[in-house]
Write an enzyme that holds these catalytic residues in place. Structure first.
Site, short mmCIF file in Angstrom:
data_model
loop_
_atom_site.label_atom_id
_atom_site.label_comp_id
_atom_site.label_asym_id
_atom_site.label_seq_id
_atom_site.Cartn_x
_atom_site.Cartn_y
_atom_site.Cartn_z
N ASP A 1 22.02 62.06 -85.11
CA ASP A 1 21.78 63.20 -84.23
C ASP A 1 22.88 64.24 -84.42
OD1 ASP A 1 21.37 64.96 -82.04
OD2 ASP A 1 20.57 63.38 -80.79
N ASP B 1 20.84 52.96 -89.47
CA ASP B 1 20.62 53.36 -88.09
C ASP B 1 19.24 54.00 -87.99
OD1 ASP B 1 21.18 53.59 -85.40
OD2 ASP B 1 22.87 54.95 -85.64
N ASP B 2 18.74 54.09 -86.76
CA ASP B 2 17.43 54.70 -86.55
C ASP B 2 17.49 56.21 -86.75
OD1 ASP B 2 18.98 55.12 -84.25
OD2 ASP B 2 17.39 54.58 -82.84
#
Length: 165
Positions: A99, A95-96
């Site tokens: 969070d 994933d980028d």
């Protein structure tokens, strides 16, 4: 604090920086593989997955599709649009960003044996990731190049003065 207020800083990422950071992630992942394939978390993980696939010479790529974000507003519940069959053993999950960890927890349950790599990590989600490159503060919104366009930006001092008045 409202969800929109939790991001006090903006961290814009250029295409060039994203590419450099993904290549750096590839170097870290070399010793963790080889991997059978890459499992990209859409949509944010697609571009990093493509770069990692090239750098690690991985041809088998699949996706797990989760919907959690709408610009700066996080929906209350993640929606699985497409899952993955198997426990993830031998796979690289990409994933980028991690969070708050909501998406990461959901995908970790789906593929608990996959090696989870993100380009960027925030403190709340960081413990869920096996490998990452850059940690940013929890109150920073990472502006990815696919979500932005080039335009004038106020100097930081003026933005800070406007926020404090």
């Amino acid at each position: 604090m409202s969800k929109a207020d939790r991001y006090n800083k903006m961290y814009p990422i250029s295409w060039e920086q994203l590419h450099r950071d993904c290549r750096a992630l590839s170097w870290r992942l070399l010793e963790k593989g080889p991997f059978e394939g890459i499992l990209a978390i859409t949509r944010g993980g697609l571009v990093p997955a493509a770069i990692l696939a090239r750098e690690l010479d991985i041809r088998l790529i699949d996706t797990v599709c989760i919907s959690t974000y709408d610009w700066k507003v996080q929906e209350k519940k993640a929606t699985v649009l497409k899952d993955f069959k198997g426990d993830g053993e031998g796979w690289l999950l990409v994933d980028d960003l991690v969070d708050t960890g909501g998406t990461a927890r959901l995908v970790r349950e789906m593929v608990p044996k996959a090696h989870f790599a993100t380009v960027y990590a925030k403190p709340e989600g960081r413990p869920l990731v096996d490998t990452f490159i850059t940690e940013v503060s929890q109150d920073t919104w990472i502006l990815f190049p696919w979500d932005s366009e080039t335009q004038f930006a106020q100097p930081i001092v003026k933005v800070s003065q406007e926020n404090n008045s």
